[in-house]
Design an enzyme around this catalytic site. Structure first.
Site, PDB file in Angstrom:
ATOM      1  N   LYS A  28       0.847  -1.205   0.000  1.00  0.00           N
ATOM      2  CA  LYS A  28       0.000   0.000   0.000  1.00  0.00           C
ATOM      3  C   LYS A  28       0.876   1.245   0.000  1.00  0.00           C
ATOM      4  O   LYS A  28       0.606   2.218  -0.729  1.00  0.00           O
ATOM      5  CB  LYS A  28      -0.943  -0.008   1.218  1.00  0.00           C
ATOM      6  N   GLN A  72      -4.925  -1.839   9.326  1.00  0.00           N
ATOM      7  CA  GLN A  72      -4.835  -3.175   8.732  1.00  0.00           C
ATOM      8  C   GLN A  72      -5.467  -4.207   9.660  1.00  0.00           C
ATOM      9  O   GLN A  72      -5.091  -4.317  10.824  1.00  0.00           O
ATOM     10  CB  GLN A  72      -3.350  -3.506   8.465  1.00  0.00           C
ATOM     11  N   ASP A  95     -11.265   2.617   3.794  1.00  0.00           N
ATOM     12  CA  ASP A  95     -11.666   1.208   3.665  1.00  0.00           C
ATOM     13  C   ASP A  95     -13.191   1.079   3.621  1.00  0.00           C
ATOM     14  O   ASP A  95     -13.723   0.026   3.282  1.00  0.00           O
ATOM     15  CB  ASP A  95     -11.145   0.410   4.876  1.00  0.00           C
TER      16      ASP A  95
END
Ligand code: NDP
Length: 256
Positions: A28, A72, A95
């Site tokens: 990422k 994460q 997200d």
């Protein structure tokens, strides 16, 4: 945007040392670098407390250099994942896991789409498959992939069935699909005899096979000759997910 003083910035937080998560985070940050997005990586020890993690998120919520915040998952067991997600400012929630963003997706009026399901929609569109009027089967009902995936296919006027571990006859459900999305986490669960000839098959799964090799939920070798279009693992949904994260980060900079 950078020239106009609005450079997009992504903060990625990882807690602990799970090797797969470390690879995702590294990728990422690499993607950010490649497209000129500012990034900050926070690698926190496994014993980080809920309060420490939440104060970091509070600080990033107020940081104007940071337009998107990504935690994460999964987090170590002692941390409350829901509470952590709830802490992220919804306009920085790239997200799209915050309940406010989930609700917005439900009613079809959203700022962000969750990266993996949105990536799947992009792959379906680019394959030339129309969703409208098609029978779509999503295998898996997680909050991260299966449920939002079903909703996005519904928004595109597909007729959607969601399958899960209690589904009575998975093979029969799958055989009816014009568009089949597998998001289960079981290596090679979907075999050629479960697929309608000509179907578009999207494989979200990331598993290790009996030889430790990365593979999807779809048995690529037996399905590739039956399907009209199929995504490989690796090299299919994974890279699209990363691309959508970058798109969401840029959008976050536009709205923050
Ligand atoms: P979860 O474990 O949260 O959900 C799995 C789903 O599959 C559940 O709904 C479960 O049903 C269902 N399921 C389990 N066994 C069966 C079965 N035998 N038949 C039918 N359904 C079954 O996983 P995620 O949604 O988080 O992830 C799914 C896969 O996608 C994983 O391999 C993950 O690594 C991968 N992934 C890949 C991403 C990418 O970028 N490529 C991103 C995110 C995930 P039930 O609800 O009844 O338990």
């Amino acid at each position: 945007m950078t020239e106009e003083g609005n450079r997009p910035g992504l903060a990625v937080i990882i807690v602990g040392t799970d090797p797969a998560s470390q690879v995702y985070v590294r990728n990422k940050c690499k993607d950010c670098e490649e497209i000129g997005v500012y990034s900050e990586e926070y690698a926190l020890p496994a014993e980080t407390s809920q309060d420490e993690l939440c104060s970091l998120i509070d600080r990033l919520n107020d940081d104007s250099k940071i337009s998107g915040i990504l935690v994460q998952l999964p987090l170590p067991k002692h941390l409350d994942e829901k509470a952590v997600i709830n802490k992220i400012n919804p306009t920085k929630d790239v997200d799209a896991f915050h309940p406010s963003n989930v609700g917005k997706i439900m009613i079809g009026d959203y700022d962000f789409l969750p990266c993996t399901p949105a990536g799947v929609m992009e792959l379906i569109a680019k394959s030339g498959t129309q969703v409208e009027g098609k029978k779509c089967v999503v295998v898996g009902r997680s909050n991260i992939v299966g449920k939002p995936q079903a909703m996005l296919l519904l928004h595109k006027n597909g007729t959607v069935t969601i399958c899960h571990s209690r589904t009575k006859d998975l093979a029969q459900e799958c055989r009816e699909a014009d568009i089949l999305v597998a998001a289960v986490g079981k290596a090679k669960l979907i075999t050629g005899d479960m697929v309608k000839p000509g179907a578009t098959v999207i494989d979200v799964g990331m598993n290790r096979d009996e030889n430790g090799k990365l593979c999807g939920d779809v048995d690529f070798e037996s399905v590739k000759n039956v399907a009209g279009a199929i995504t490989p693992v690796p090299g299919g949904v994974g890279p699209m997910t990363r691309a959508i994260l970058m798109k969401n980060t840029v959008h976050a900079a536009e709205i923050n």
